[in-house]
Design an enzyme around this catalytic site. Structure first.
Site, PDB file in Angstrom:
ATOM      1  N   ASP A  39      55.594  33.668  52.621  1.00 38.96           N
ATOM      2  CA  ASP A  39      56.166  32.601  51.799  1.00 38.96           C
ATOM      3  C   ASP A  39      57.562  33.029  51.342  1.00 38.96           C
ATOM      4  O   ASP A  39      57.790  34.172  50.955  1.00 38.96           O
ATOM      5  CB  ASP A  39      55.263  32.325  50.593  1.00 38.96           C
ATOM      6  N   ASN A  96      46.750  23.294  48.631  1.00 41.96           N
ATOM      7  CA  ASN A  96      47.179  22.265  47.676  1.00 41.96           C
ATOM      8  C   ASN A  96      47.180  20.890  48.346  1.00 41.96           C
ATOM      9  O   ASN A  96      47.619  20.762  49.490  1.00 41.96           O
ATOM     10  CB  ASN A  96      48.580  22.583  47.156  1.00 41.96           C
ATOM     11  N   HIS A 109      48.800  23.862  55.175  1.00 43.34           N
ATOM     12  CA  HIS A 109      48.976  25.316  55.085  1.00 43.34           C
ATOM     13  C   HIS A 109      48.013  25.902  54.070  1.00 43.34           C
ATOM     14  O   HIS A 109      47.799  25.338  53.006  1.00 43.34           O
ATOM     15  CB  HIS A 109      50.417  25.685  54.721  1.00 43.34           C
ATOM     16  N   HIS A 111      47.564  29.015  51.598  1.00 38.39           N
ATOM     17  CA  HIS A 111      48.230  30.137  50.955  1.00 38.39           C
ATOM     18  C   HIS A 111      47.235  31.298  50.895  1.00 38.39           C
ATOM     19  O   HIS A 111      46.106  31.123  50.426  1.00 38.39           O
ATOM     20  CB  HIS A 111      48.608  29.813  49.512  1.00 38.39           C
TER      21      HIS A 111
END
Ligand code: AMP
Ligand code: ZN
Length: 123
Positions: A39, A96, A109, A111
């Site tokens: 990230d 999310n 995606h 995390h």
């Protein structure tokens, strides 16, 4: 590391550009269907994003046809956790969804966050 290539690029999607190699990223893992990269604004000592090469907008776009892809995302997450040395200490996987979920990039995606204790519940 070889060029990650692209299966289904979307012109205005930053993560499709990363998959296509037209935007820089620090890759940590690649498979035929999935790539993982660091990230750009890490929220933990280890913060890796695990994404499908194909453009899946978000979790609300998923169906039964994505079963194998989802399994591969989670297998890559385990491999990355092991490679990053956080598998035994523990880590968090976050996906999310939507505005309240804090989603900002509309390319699915996961995390992977680790390297420090995580609070619960999240803010
Ligand atoms: P989310 O808020 O769940 O959509 O997460 C998007 C994440 O992508 C954020 O943690 C950003 O820091 C990260 N991000 C955005 N652009 C890039 C990029 N070009 N390379 C790496 N990470 C990025
Ligand atoms: Zn995309």
């Amino acid at each position: 590391m070889s060029s990650p290539g692209s299966l289904d690029p979307v012109a205005d999607c930053p993560f499709c550009h990363i998959v296509a190699g037209t935007r820089a990223a620090r890759f940590v893992w690649e498979t035929d269907a999935v790539v993982a990269f660091r990230d750009i604004a890490p929220a933990a000592p280890t913060h890796v994003l695990i994404i499908p090469r194909s453009h899946v907008p978000d979790a609300l776009s998923l169906g039964a046809s994505h079963a194998a892809l989802l399994a591969e995302l989670f297998v890559v997450a385990r491999r990355v956790a092991e490679a990053e040395g956080v598998a035994s200490s523990g880590f968090r996987l976050v996906l999310n969804v939507g505005t309240d979920g804090g989603n900002t990039v509309n390319h699915l995606h996961l995390h992977l966050l680790g390297g420090r204790p995580m609070s619960w519940p999240p803010g």
